[in-house]
Scaffold this motif. Sequence first.
Motif, mmCIF file in Angstrom:
data_model
loop_
_atom_site.group_PDB
_atom_site.id
_atom_site.type_symbol
_atom_site.label_atom_id
_atom_site.label_comp_id
_atom_site.label_asym_id
_atom_site.label_seq_id
_atom_site.Cartn_x
_atom_site.Cartn_y
_atom_site.Cartn_z
ATOM 1 N N GLU A 51 6.298 5.342 7.619
ATOM 2 C CA GLU A 51 5.068 6.180 7.638
ATOM 3 C C GLU A 51 4.622 7.112 6.784
ATOM 4 O O GLU A 51 3.602 7.153 6.177
ATOM 5 N N GLY A 55 1.549 6.802 4.575
ATOM 6 C CA GLY A 55 0.850 8.020 4.006
ATOM 7 C C GLY A 55 0.264 8.362 2.932
ATOM 8 O O GLY A 55 -0.947 8.684 2.633
ATOM 9 N N TRP A 59 -3.014 5.857 4.612
ATOM 10 C CA TRP A 59 -2.669 5.311 6.120
ATOM 11 C C TRP A 59 -2.208 6.608 7.038
ATOM 12 O O TRP A 59 -1.680 7.631 6.387
ATOM 13 N N GLU A 60 -2.975 6.835 8.164
ATOM 14 C CA GLU A 60 -2.538 7.696 9.199
ATOM 15 C C GLU A 60 -2.529 7.061 10.687
ATOM 16 O O GLU A 60 -3.156 5.999 10.773
ATOM 17 N N ARG A 61 -1.766 7.819 11.386
ATOM 18 C CA ARG A 61 -1.749 7.380 12.972
ATOM 19 C C ARG A 61 -3.099 7.365 13.512
ATOM 20 O O ARG A 61 -3.903 8.233 13.520
ATOM 21 N N TYR A 62 -3.378 6.214 14.190
ATOM 22 C CA TYR A 62 -4.649 6.029 14.863
ATOM 23 C C TYR A 62 -4.428 6.053 16.365
ATOM 24 O O TYR A 62 -5.291 6.383 17.017
ATOM 25 N N GLU A 64 -1.060 5.502 19.269
ATOM 26 C CA GLU A 64 0.375 5.331 19.754
ATOM 27 C C GLU A 64 0.607 5.406 21.285
ATOM 28 O O GLU A 64 -0.331 5.892 22.080
ATOM 29 N N GLN A 70 0.083 2.601 15.850
ATOM 30 C CA GLN A 70 -0.853 1.900 15.079
ATOM 31 C C GLN A 70 -1.477 3.091 13.819
ATOM 32 O O GLN A 70 -1.741 4.043 14.140
ATOM 33 N N LEU A 71 -1.760 2.346 13.130
ATOM 34 C CA LEU A 71 -2.046 3.150 11.549
ATOM 35 C C LEU A 71 -3.383 2.585 10.963
ATOM 36 O O LEU A 71 -3.573 1.283 11.014
ATOM 37 N N HIS A 72 -4.250 3.535 10.532
ATOM 38 C CA HIS A 72 -5.447 2.932 9.879
ATOM 39 C C HIS A 72 -5.702 3.760 8.668
ATOM 40 O O HIS A 72 -5.211 4.778 8.422
ATOM 41 N N ARG A 73 -6.561 3.030 7.714
ATOM 42 C CA ARG A 73 -6.906 3.989 6.494
ATOM 43 C C ARG A 73 -7.724 5.190 6.916
ATOM 44 O O ARG A 73 -8.638 4.795 7.566
#
Length: 111
Positions: A51, A55, A59-62, A64, A70-73
């Motif tokens: 992560e 990051g 990317w960051e957490r979207y 959980e 899940q991560l998204h941009r």
Amino acid sequence: MADGGVWVFRKDGVMELESAAGSTSSRSGPGNKALVYVPANETMRSLQALEQRLGAHGWERYYENRDVVQLHRRDGSLDLISLPRDFAQLRSTHMYDVVVKNRGHFKVLDL
């Protein structure tokens, strides 16, 4: 279950946890593979380390829950990466998903 190390996938279909001391424990899996962060030549050994590297690339957490992160941009693209919260459950499909969405920054190595 062991506290630390890296899961590697052997060619015979068995996944093993390699600890810093070099001992292993077995679990079924699809081959001998490791996810590597290319700029630092660092093998990803935990969800936190992965992560942190993701990051740095936007990317960051979207989302959980108990099982999945899940991560998204941050730039608003539609890309989404789903990872198991338990890093021991990371499979080659997760690794290749990270590689495809971060070309040049990650690679999967056969061990």
